[in-house]
Design a protein around this motif. Structure first.
Motif, mmCIF file in Angstrom:
data_model
loop_
_atom_site.group_PDB
_atom_site.id
_atom_site.type_symbol
_atom_site.label_atom_id
_atom_site.label_comp_id
_atom_site.label_asym_id
_atom_site.label_seq_id
_atom_site.Cartn_x
_atom_site.Cartn_y
_atom_site.Cartn_z
ATOM 1 N N LYS A 1 -53.234 46.340 -43.019
ATOM 2 C CA LYS A 1 -54.356 46.008 -43.004
ATOM 3 C C LYS A 1 -54.948 46.988 -44.891
ATOM 4 N N ASP B 1 -57.228 44.648 -46.829
ATOM 5 C CA ASP B 1 -59.008 45.170 -46.990
ATOM 6 C C ASP B 1 -59.233 44.923 -48.745
ATOM 7 N N GLU C 1 -52.080 43.031 -37.865
ATOM 8 C CA GLU C 1 -53.480 43.451 -38.596
ATOM 9 C C GLU C 1 -53.524 41.909 -39.838
ATOM 10 N N ALA D 1 -57.026 39.754 -39.698
ATOM 11 C CA ALA D 1 -57.765 39.904 -41.030
ATOM 12 C C ALA D 1 -57.868 38.393 -41.973
#
Length: 230
Positions: A106, A110, A142, A146
């Protein structure tokens, strides 16, 4: 002396965190300055580095591709690649994502905000830090969380991936592998000392008698992920 070391680390921690965040923000700005760049994230307990090289090689036939080099699959490794190698002429960024703890994937997502994602496998690796296979599954997915709907490609032959997908079979994703339950799969596989030959079924299309000097069905599985994404 031991206390001096601890005090030094305590003082340096916020400084190092600030420097790290500066580099991350700088990488984000560079990515934002390339709005047409497509980012492909790749993660998995094994096979991700091979798929990264195979996919980058295939895509370079048509596109200007940037790839995270060697084992630059940590957040700061990805940031370093972007800051030092990303150019406005790049069309695709193939980003390998490694993890040892929940939240690691993650954190990278990000930063790069992947447009496409590949999960090559899930297995019992790094259990000393993950503690359980459930945490490994959660971390690898994750990337799934996303990526935009229908842009996710997964190894449907992997038992842990298949089990996770069965929880929400109507979600948008594509599967690949050797078994014909997958959307893209290999058949007619023949392995010799000179390499491997196989055919590919992708939807209604079948491509016969493909050749690779790579030996073994595991390499064919990885290549199916490349074919599916391409």
């Amino acid at each position: 002396m031991p206390f001096l070391v601890l005090i030094g680390n305590f003082i340096n921690a916020p400084i190092e965190k600030g420097i790290r965040q500066y580099y991350i923000n700088d990488a984000k700005k560079m990515l934002k300055a390339c709005p047409d760049l497509k980012v492909i994230g790749i993660t998995g307990s094994y096979g991700k580095t091979s798929v990264k090289y195979f996919l980058s090689t295939a895509l370079k036939a048509k596109y200007n591709v940037l790839m995270t080099p060697e084992s630059y699959n940590t957040p700061m490794g990805v940031v370093k690649t972007i800051r030092e190698q990303l150019r406005p002429t790049h069309e695709i960024f193939v980003c390998e994502m490694g993890a040892r703890n929940v939240g690691d994937i993650k954190e990278i997502c990000d930063i790069v905000f992947p447009d496409y994602g590949i999960i090559t496998s899930i297995g019992e690796q790094h259990l000393e830090s993950f503690k359980s296979i459930d945490n490994i599954v959660k971390t690898k997915f994750e990337l799934y969380d996303a990526v935009p709907d229908k842009n996710m490609f997964l190894n449907g032959d992997n038992q842990y991936i298949s089990a996770k997908l069965s929880e929400n079979p109507n979600a948008g994703f594509h599967t690949y592998g050797i078994g014909n339950k997958n959307e893209t799969y290999a058949c007619d596989i023949r392995v010799t000392r000179k390499g491997t030959s196989f055919s590919v079924v992708c939807g209604d299309e079948k491509i016969e008698n493909l050749q690779t000097p790579l030996v073994g069905e595991h390499n064919v599985t990885n290549l199916m992920g490349v074919v599916a994404v391409c």
